[in-house]
Design a protein around this motif. Structure first.
Motif, PDB file in Angstrom:
ATOM      1  N   UNK A 119       0.818  -1.218   0.000  1.00 18.16           N
ATOM      2  CA  UNK A 119       0.000   0.000   0.000  1.00 18.16           C
ATOM      3  C   UNK A 119       0.849   1.265   0.000  1.00 18.16           C
ATOM      4  N   UNK A 120       2.117   1.131   0.366  1.00 21.62           N
ATOM      5  CA  UNK A 120       2.995   2.293   0.355  1.00 21.62           C
ATOM      6  C   UNK A 120       4.259   2.047   1.153  1.00 21.62           C
ATOM      7  N   UNK A 121       5.261   2.882   0.922  1.00 15.82           N
ATOM      8  CA  UNK A 121       6.516   2.830   1.687  1.00 15.82           C
ATOM      9  C   UNK A 121       6.883   4.247   2.092  1.00 15.82           C
ATOM     10  N   UNK A 122       7.173   4.403   3.368  1.00 10.11           N
ATOM     11  CA  UNK A 122       7.541   5.715   3.891  1.00 10.11           C
ATOM     12  C   UNK A 122       8.994   5.668   4.374  1.00 10.11           C
ATOM     13  N   UNK A 123       9.864   6.431   3.702  1.00 11.39           N
ATOM     14  CA  UNK A 123      11.287   6.476   4.054  1.00 11.39           C
ATOM     15  C   UNK A 123      11.543   7.804   4.760  1.00 11.39           C
ATOM     16  N   UNK A 124      11.874   7.738   6.041  1.00  8.28           N
ATOM     17  CA  UNK A 124      11.952   8.943   6.865  1.00  8.28           C
ATOM     18  C   UNK A 124      12.972   9.952   6.343  1.00  8.28           C
ATOM     19  N   UNK A 125      14.115   9.476   5.900  1.00  5.53           N
ATOM     20  CA  UNK A 125      15.185  10.385   5.478  1.00  5.53           C
ATOM     21  C   UNK A 125      14.852  11.115   4.183  1.00  5.53           C
ATOM     22  N   UNK A 126      13.893  10.594   3.406  1.00  2.53           N
ATOM     23  CA  UNK A 126      13.543  11.197   2.128  1.00  2.53           C
ATOM     24  C   UNK A 126      12.302  12.084   2.217  1.00  2.53           C
ATOM     25  N   UNK A 127      11.725  12.195   3.414  1.00  2.00           N
ATOM     26  CA  UNK A 127      10.536  13.019   3.594  1.00  2.00           C
ATOM     27  C   UNK A 127      10.938  14.471   3.846  1.00  2.00           C
ATOM     28  N   UNK A 128      10.023  15.432   3.647  1.00  2.80           N
ATOM     29  CA  UNK A 128      10.340  16.838   3.954  1.00  2.80           C
ATOM     30  C   UNK A 128      10.813  17.032   5.391  1.00  2.80           C
ATOM     31  N   UNK A 129      10.201  16.306   6.335  1.00  2.00           N
ATOM     32  CA  UNK A 129      10.628  16.414   7.730  1.00  2.00           C
ATOM     33  C   UNK A 129      12.015  15.810   7.929  1.00  2.00           C
TER      34      UNK A 129
END
Length: 416
Positions: A113-123
């Motif tokens: 459903x999705x992958x969230x990579x913390x280092x690549x996010x705006x935050x």
């Protein structure tokens, strides 16, 4: 406390010089720190899109989902989040620290459903700016040095703020409005610094353990004093005893659910045939509720169970301050850090405006110090102690002392 006026002038000079150097960085830290407080608020909608789904009747096993996650992740997952909700995708974790990745698998059809990579996010970008100015290791050292000098500026600032003759509500606790812009901004700087001084020391204490030099030294101190995590907290030295068949992930999750844990509960996968399953929880609202339990991957037998009380006091204090630094201890903590970051920005900006209003054109106007003044052994001892606790501060003081001697030596050589 009777003030030494010459000491006041000497501290004012160094307070000014250090402010000129670090205030631009402090402005950056206060803004990025304030923005990063809203990390969960900003990222929650995107993660919810990945996590929330329609409920169907038949679910894939966790073992099957684990295999799907392994095939679809660039880095092999090391953990899964244990959730009792049936309308959420299963969350698998890979990587560590800033490089953590969250992969979400639909338990009903196996779709990603999705992958969230913390280092690549705006935050993640905000965090990199806050921690290293996008300059890697050297940027991290700059931030550490700024943190050290900010601590020193707080100490010197409190002494400078302390009245010479007598106390007054206006000028010491409330800004004077009718004394002109220069006095107003000077008061804003000094008074806001006073009100947030203790909180800012706590925030600095929570940030310094992330740094390279101080952080590594602090870890060594924990090891020497045996005040860190227990040796088996992360499973080191523990191993499973191989039998014919290892437990499936589904069987292990059923075992783990027998131990009610608060907050976010994760199950770490075994590494190799001798590896172990590890269950732990993250619960910032009450750190004392955190536990870690290690299991034999073949029998499900508990190999070790650690409570938060098993952790050494230096590590407990460090983790509390680091959580406090990020506003993770609850709404009260979030509001305190948000207000402190805002006041730190206002305080720094007011210092710059106050200086520009009083500075003659074309001159730096460094505060004067009587030529016959010597700080004394107690000030020298305090600097040495601070230099040992904060090594980058100590090195910078030595460098400043050496550079300040150069003009004197050149003058002596010219006169001879």
């Amino acid at each position: 406390m009777k003030k030494n006026l010459k000491l006041h002038q000497w501290l004012m000079k160094w307070h000014f010089i250090s402010g000129v150097i670090i205030l631009p960085f402090v402005l950056i830290l206060s803004v990025t720190g304030f923005i990063y407080l809203f990390k969960n608020t900003y990222e929650s909608p995107q993660i919810s899109d990945y996590r929330n789904l329609d409920v169907k009747n038949e679910r894939l096993t966790f073992q099957e989902q684990w295999e799907i996650a392994g095939r679809n992740s660039s880095v092999k997952p090391h953990s899964v989040i244990i959730s009792s909700k049936t309308d959420e995708a299963t969350e698998f974790i890979s990587g560590k620290f800033a490089n953590v990745s969250h992969l979400f698998v639909n338990p009903y059809n196996g779709a990603i459903t999705g992958e969230f990579i913390e280092n690549e996010s705006p935050m993640g970008e905000v965090r990199n700016m806050h921690g290293s100015l996008f300059l890697g290791v050297w940027g991290g050292r700059i931030i550490e040095l700024v943190g050290c000098w900010l601590f020193v500026m707080l100490l010197t600032g409190i002494y400078i703020w302390w009245p010479v003759k007598k106390w007054s509500v206006f000028g010491f606790f409330i800004p004077r409005i009718k004394r002109g812009r220069r006095t107003f901004f000077r008061d804003i700087h000094a008074i806001s610094g006073f009100w947030i001084s203790i909180l800012l020391v706590m925030i600095l204490a929570g940030g310094l353990p992330w740094t390279e030099v101080f952080g590594n030294n602090f870890k060594k101190l924990q090891k020497i004093t045996n005040t860190g995590y227990p040796a088996t907290w992360d499973g080191q030295g523990l191993q499973s005893w191989p039998t014919k068949n290892a437990m499936s992930l589904d069987e292990m999750i059923l075992v783990a659910k027998k131990y009610p844990l608060l907050g976010t509960v994760s199950l770490r996968f075994p590494k190799g045939k001798d590896g172990i399953f590890s269950v732990s929880n993250t619960y910032y609202k009450n750190l004392n509720a955190q536990k870690v339990i290690h299991f034999d991957q073949y029998s499900g037998r508990v190999l070790a169970l650690h409570k938060w009380s098993d952790v050494g006091f230096l590590m407990r204090g460090r983790m509390w301050l680091m959580a406090f630094h990020q506003g993770q201890l609850g709404a009260w903590n979030f509001l305190l850090i948000a207000c402190t970051a805002s006041l730190l920005f206002i305080m720094s900006l007011a210092a710059i405006i106050s200086y520009l209003l009083r500075k003659p054109k074309g001159k730096l106007q460094v505060p004067n110090v009587p030529s016959n003044f010597h700080p004394g052994k107690y000030i020298f001892l305090s600097i040495v102690i601070l230099g040992l606790i904060l090594p980058l501060f100590g090195l910078s003081v030595l460098l400043i002392a050496l550079l300040s001697r150069l003009p004197l030596r050149k003058k002596q050589a010219k006169n001879s």
